[in-house]
Design a protein around this motif. Structure first.
Motif, PDB file in Angstrom:
ATOM      1  N   GLU A 152       0.812  -1.212   0.000  1.00  0.00           N
ATOM      2  CA  GLU A 152       0.000   0.000   0.000  1.00  0.00           C
ATOM      3  C   GLU A 152       0.850   1.270   0.000  1.00  0.00           C
ATOM      4  O   GLU A 152       0.433   2.308  -0.518  1.00  0.00           O
ATOM      5  CB  GLU A 152      -0.929   0.034   1.223  1.00  0.00           C
ATOM      6  CG  GLU A 152      -1.972  -1.074   1.254  1.00  0.00           C
ATOM      7  CD  GLU A 152      -1.507  -2.267   2.079  1.00  0.00           C
ATOM      8  OE1 GLU A 152      -2.360  -2.963   2.657  1.00  0.00           O
ATOM      9  OE2 GLU A 152      -0.272  -2.510   2.152  1.00  0.00           O
ATOM     10  N   ILE A 153       2.038   1.203   0.616  1.00  0.00           N
ATOM     11  CA  ILE A 153       2.898   2.392   0.696  1.00  0.00           C
ATOM     12  C   ILE A 153       4.266   2.119   0.068  1.00  0.00           C
ATOM     13  O   ILE A 153       5.231   2.816   0.366  1.00  0.00           O
ATOM     14  CB  ILE A 153       3.061   2.865   2.158  1.00  0.00           C
ATOM     15  CG1 ILE A 153       3.633   1.737   3.036  1.00  0.00           C
ATOM     16  CG2 ILE A 153       1.751   3.372   2.715  1.00  0.00           C
ATOM     17  CD1 ILE A 153       3.992   2.196   4.447  1.00  0.00           C
ATOM     18  N   ARG A 154       4.336   1.118  -0.800  1.00  0.00           N
ATOM     19  CA  ARG A 154       5.618   0.754  -1.411  1.00  0.00           C
ATOM     20  C   ARG A 154       6.204   1.896  -2.228  1.00  0.00           C
ATOM     21  O   ARG A 154       7.413   2.128  -2.228  1.00  0.00           O
ATOM     22  CB  ARG A 154       5.446  -0.488  -2.289  1.00  0.00           C
ATOM     23  CG  ARG A 154       6.758  -1.049  -2.817  1.00  0.00           C
ATOM     24  CD  ARG A 154       6.536  -2.331  -3.614  1.00  0.00           C
ATOM     25  NE  ARG A 154       5.712  -2.090  -4.795  1.00  0.00           N
ATOM     26  CZ  ARG A 154       4.555  -2.698  -5.044  1.00  0.00           C
ATOM     27  NH1 ARG A 154       4.066  -3.581  -4.195  1.00  0.00           N
ATOM     28  NH2 ARG A 154       3.880  -2.429  -6.140  1.00  0.00           N
ATOM     29  N   GLY A 155       5.349   2.628  -2.930  1.00  0.00           N
ATOM     30  CA  GLY A 155       5.846   3.715  -3.764  1.00  0.00           C
ATOM     31  C   GLY A 155       6.560   4.784  -2.957  1.00  0.00           C
ATOM     32  O   GLY A 155       7.656   5.227  -3.310  1.00  0.00           O
ATOM     33  N   ARG A 332       4.668  12.032  -2.287  1.00  0.00           N
ATOM     34  CA  ARG A 332       3.250  12.145  -1.903  1.00  0.00           C
ATOM     35  C   ARG A 332       2.342  11.545  -2.964  1.00  0.00           C
ATOM     36  O   ARG A 332       1.259  11.045  -2.665  1.00  0.00           O
ATOM     37  CB  ARG A 332       2.890  13.623  -1.696  1.00  0.00           C
ATOM     38  CG  ARG A 332       3.731  14.353  -0.671  1.00  0.00           C
ATOM     39  CD  ARG A 332       3.359  14.000   0.733  1.00  0.00           C
ATOM     40  NE  ARG A 332       2.040  14.490   1.088  1.00  0.00           N
ATOM     41  CZ  ARG A 332       1.487  14.327   2.298  1.00  0.00           C
ATOM     42  NH1 ARG A 332       2.157  13.676   3.232  1.00  0.00           N
ATOM     43  NH2 ARG A 332       0.289  14.806   2.558  1.00  0.00           N
ATOM     44  N   MET A 333       2.793  11.586  -4.223  1.00  0.00           N
ATOM     45  CA  MET A 333       1.984  11.094  -5.338  1.00  0.00           C
ATOM     46  C   MET A 333       2.071   9.584  -5.530  1.00  0.00           C
ATOM     47  O   MET A 333       1.116   8.967  -5.997  1.00  0.00           O
ATOM     48  CB  MET A 333       2.445  11.759  -6.652  1.00  0.00           C
ATOM     49  CG  MET A 333       2.151  13.231  -6.776  1.00  0.00           C
ATOM     50  SD  MET A 333       3.025  13.926  -8.203  1.00  0.00           S
ATOM     51  CE  MET A 333       2.684  12.712  -9.470  1.00  0.00           C
ATOM     52  N   MET A 334       3.214   8.988  -5.175  1.00  0.00           N
ATOM     53  CA  MET A 334       3.521   7.629  -5.599  1.00  0.00           C
ATOM     54  C   MET A 334       2.460   6.600  -5.225  1.00  0.00           C
ATOM     55  O   MET A 334       2.187   5.674  -5.980  1.00  0.00           O
ATOM     56  CB  MET A 334       4.877   7.187  -5.040  1.00  0.00           C
ATOM     57  CG  MET A 334       6.074   7.582  -5.864  1.00  0.00           C
ATOM     58  SD  MET A 334       6.121   6.829  -7.522  1.00  0.00           S
ATOM     59  CE  MET A 334       5.430   8.127  -8.506  1.00  0.00           C
ATOM     60  N   TRP A 395      12.784   4.908 -10.435  1.00  0.00           N
ATOM     61  CA  TRP A 395      13.454   4.029  -9.477  1.00  0.00           C
ATOM     62  C   TRP A 395      12.456   3.128  -8.755  1.00  0.00           C
ATOM     63  O   TRP A 395      12.752   1.957  -8.482  1.00  0.00           O
ATOM     64  CB  TRP A 395      14.268   4.852  -8.486  1.00  0.00           C
ATOM     65  CG  TRP A 395      15.486   5.456  -9.126  1.00  0.00           C
ATOM     66  CD1 TRP A 395      15.678   6.766  -9.443  1.00  0.00           C
ATOM     67  CD2 TRP A 395      16.663   4.776  -9.558  1.00  0.00           C
ATOM     68  NE1 TRP A 395      16.899   6.942 -10.048  1.00  0.00           N
ATOM     69  CE2 TRP A 395      17.523   5.741 -10.125  1.00  0.00           C
ATOM     70  CE3 TRP A 395      17.068   3.444  -9.515  1.00  0.00           C
ATOM     71  CZ2 TRP A 395      18.773   5.406 -10.643  1.00  0.00           C
ATOM     72  CZ3 TRP A 395      18.315   3.116 -10.036  1.00  0.00           C
ATOM     73  CH2 TRP A 395      19.153   4.088 -10.586  1.00  0.00           C
ATOM     74  N   VAL A 396      11.278   3.658  -8.445  1.00  0.00           N
ATOM     75  CA  VAL A 396      10.261   2.827  -7.798  1.00  0.00           C
ATOM     76  C   VAL A 396       9.828   1.700  -8.733  1.00  0.00           C
ATOM     77  O   VAL A 396       9.721   0.531  -8.334  1.00  0.00           O
ATOM     78  CB  VAL A 396       9.048   3.679  -7.376  1.00  0.00           C
ATOM     79  CG1 VAL A 396       7.869   2.793  -6.964  1.00  0.00           C
ATOM     80  CG2 VAL A 396       9.418   4.601  -6.225  1.00  0.00           C
TER      81      VAL A 396
END
Length: 489
Positions: A152-155, A332-334, A395-396
Motif C-alpha cells: 500500500e505504501i511501497r511507492g 506524496r503522489m507515488m 526508481w520505484v
C-alpha cells in the motif's frame, strides 16, 4: 489506527487476503530502516554532483587535460555501470543488507583515495571505486526498500531513496558553494575538502546497517522462512506478517515449479525478456532526458547562458532546491497516482521545457541581460518536472517490476544500461554543448524526450496497487501487458 481496509483482488489475485495495514511501533521501525538505508542514496547524490564544483580547482591543481578532465567525471559513471550489474547479482547471492554494508566500505575507500590523490591516476582509481559503490547503491537500496515495504505504501517507501539522492545533490551544491566562499574562491586544496565530506555518511551507513534486518523476501527465496517471519513481525502486526509470509511462500513455491530464473530460462521466456527490455528502456530514457548533464555540468551550462563563474556556482543551488521539492511532491503522489500517467506527464513536460530552452536561447542572444535569468528559470522548470514526475517513478518502478528470483539481475542489467547512457552523456556533454551551444543541445534533448514519451505510452505497464507477488504473477504470465493494452484503449 487502520490506514487501509485490506487488500483487493487486484492486489492479491484472490489467493490470500491480507489484514489491513495499521500504524504503531512496527511502522516506526519501518521508517527507521528506510532512513538508514537511504544514506546510500544520499551518498549516491553527493558523489555524482560534488564534481560540479570541485572539478575546476582540481583541473588547475592536478594539471588535467581536457581528456583527463572528462575521465574524472565519467570514471565514476563507468564504474557505476559495473557496480550496478555486479551489485544486483551480489545482493541476490549474499543478501541485501550485507551488500549495502560492503557498499558503505567502498564509499569510504573511494572518498579517501580521492582526497589524498596526488595525481590523475590515483584520482581516477578513487572515482572508479566510488562508481562501484554508487552503482551498487542504485540497484540494491531500492530493491531492499521495496521488499521491506507493504504494497500500500511501497511507492513512497521505495521512492525515499530518490529523495535522498536529490538531497545529496543539493548538499553537494550548497557545500561546494559554502567552501568556495569561505576559501575565497577556487583556492589550493579546496576541492579535497569538498570530496572529504562524503566519508561521514559512509561511516553512518555502515554502522546503521549493522542493526538493520535482512529483506524478508530474500530470506524466503533462500528457504529461511522463520527468519523472514521474525523480520516481518518487527515491521507489521503479527497477523499481517503471517499473512504476507504465506503469500510470499506461495508465489516462491509456484515459481520453483513453473518458472526457473537462471539466465538461460530468462532469455527463453518472452515475458521475462519483455519486462527486462522495459526496465532497460526506462533507465536509458531517464538519463537521456539530460537531467544529469545539468547536475554534473550545471556551472558550465549557466556560464554558457551568460552568468559569471562565481554567480553560476551560487545560482546552481536553485535547481538543487527545486529537485528536492519535486522529490517530496513525487513521494506524496507515488501511492495515489498511476505510474504510467506519471511517466507520460513527465516526458511531456520535459520535452516542452527543452523546446522552450532552445527557443529562449535563440530569442535572447548572448549579451542580452535577460538571457541568463530566463534560461535559469527554464532549466529549473525542467529539473522540477523531471524530479516530480520521472526520477522517483523510474526508481520505484525498477524496484518492483521484476520477479523475486530475477530481481537483483533485472534491476542490475537495467541500471547498468542506465549508467552506460549516463557515462557517455557525461563524457561527451562538454563537447556537445561546445559544438552546438545551448540551442542545438536542448533541441536535441527535446527530440529524445519525445521518443521516450512514445516508448512509455506503448510499452510500460502499470504497477501501482499490486503486491510484489501479484506483480510477479502478472509479469511471468504476460497478463500485465494485456491490462496495459486495456488502459490505453
Amino acid at each position: 489506527m487502520s490506514t487501509t481496509t485490506g487488500t483487493s483482488d487486484t492486489a492479491t489475485g484472490g489467493a490470500i487476503s491480507l489484514p489491513p495495514l495499521t500504524t504503531g511501533p512496527h511502522s516506526k521501525r519501518l521508517g527507521m530502516v528506510a532512513l538508514v538505508a537511504t544514506f546510500g542514496g544520499l551518498l549516491f547524490g553527493y558523489d555524482t554532483s560534488v564534481i560540479n564544483g570541485a572539478l575546476s580547482p582540481m583541473v588547475q591543481e592536478l594539471h588535467l587535460t581536457a581528456l583527463s578532465e572528462g575521465g574524472v567525471t565519467s570514471g565514476l559513471l563507468f564504474g557505476a555501470a559495473v557496480g550496478a550489474i555486479t551489485g544486483g547479482r551480489l545482493s541476490d547471492a549474499w543478501g541485501r543488507r550485507k551488500s549495502i554494508m560492503l557498499m558503505a566500505v567502498l564509499f569510504f575507500i573511494g572518498a579517501i583515495l580521492c582526497v589524498i590523490a596526488p595525481t590523475f591516476g590515483v584520482m581516477l582509481a578513487g572515482r572508479i571505486v566510488l562508481g562501484l559503490a554508487v552503482g551498487a547503491a542504485s540497484t540494491i537500496v531500492p530493491v531492499f526498500l521495496a521488499e521491506l515495504a507493504p504494497y500500500e505504501i511501497r511507492g513512497s517507501i521505495a521512492g525515499r531513496n530518490e529523495f535522498a539522492i536529490v538531497l545529496g545533490q543539493l548538499l553537494a551544491f550548497c557545500i561546494n558553494a559554502a567552501i568556495a566562499i569561505i576559501a575565497g574562491g577556487e583556492g589550493h586544496g579546496v576541492w579535497r575538502i569538498m570530496l572529504a565530506v562524503e566519508a561521514l555518511p559512509a561511516i553512518a551507513l555502515f554502522i546503521g546497517m549493522i542493526r538493520m534486518p535482512e529483506s524478508p523476501r530474500w530470506l524466503v527465496s533462500k528457504g529461511r522462512d522463520a527468519e523472514a517471519l521474525e523480520v516481518l513481525s518487527t515491521l507489521r502486526t503479527k497477523e499481517r506478517a503471517e499473512a504476507e509470509l504465506k503469500d510470499v511462500e506461495r508465489v516462491t513455491t509456484e515459481d520453483k515449479n513453473v518458472v526457473k530464473m537462471d539466465l538461460g530460462s530468462i532469455l527463453r521466456n518472452k515475458w521475462l525478456i519483455r519486462i527486462l527490455l522495459v526496465g532497460i528502456g526506462l533507465g536509458v530514457a531517464q538519463q537521456l532526458t539530460g537531467i544529469n548533464a545539468v547536475m554534473y555540468y550545471g556551472q558550465s551550462v549557466l556560464r554558457e547562458a551568460g552568468f559569471g563563474a562565481q554567480v553560476a556556482l551560487i545560482v546552481n543551488i536553485g535547481p538543487g532546491i527545486v529537485a528536492v521539492i519535486g522529490a517530496i511532491i513525487a513521494l506524496r503522489m507515488m501511492d495515489h497516482f498511476s505510474r504510467r500517467l506519471t511517466f507520460i506527464l513527465g516526458f511531456t513536460l520535459t520535452t516542452i521545457c527543452h523546446l522552450l530552452i532552445g527557443i529562449g536561447s535563440v530569442a535572447l542572444p548572448v549579451g542580452n541581460p535577460a538571457r541568463p535569468w530566463v534560461l535559469l528559470v527554464l532549466i529549473i522548470a525542467f529539473v522540477g518536472s523531471m524530479q516530480t514526475f520521472l526520477n522517483v517513478a523510474t526508481w520505484v518502478t525498477l524496484s518492483e517490476i521484476f520477479p523475486l528470483k530475477m530481481r537483483g539481475f533485472g534491476i542490475g542489467v537495467s541500471v547498468f544500461c542506465l549508467w552506460i547512457a549516463n557515462a557517455f552523456l557525461g563524457l561527451y556533454f562538454p563537447t556537445i554543448i561546445s559544438a552546438f551551444g545551448i540551442t542545438g543541445t536542448f533541441f536535441g534533448f527535446a527530440v529524445v524526450n519525445a521518443l521516450a514519451l512514445l516508448f512509455v505510452w506503448r510499452a510500460v505497464p502499470e504497477t501501482r496497487g499490486r503486491t510484489l507477488e501479484k506483480l510477479e504473477e502478472d509479469v511471468t504470465t504476460g497478463a500485465i501487458y494485456t491490462q496495459n493494452v486495456k488502459s490505453r484503449a
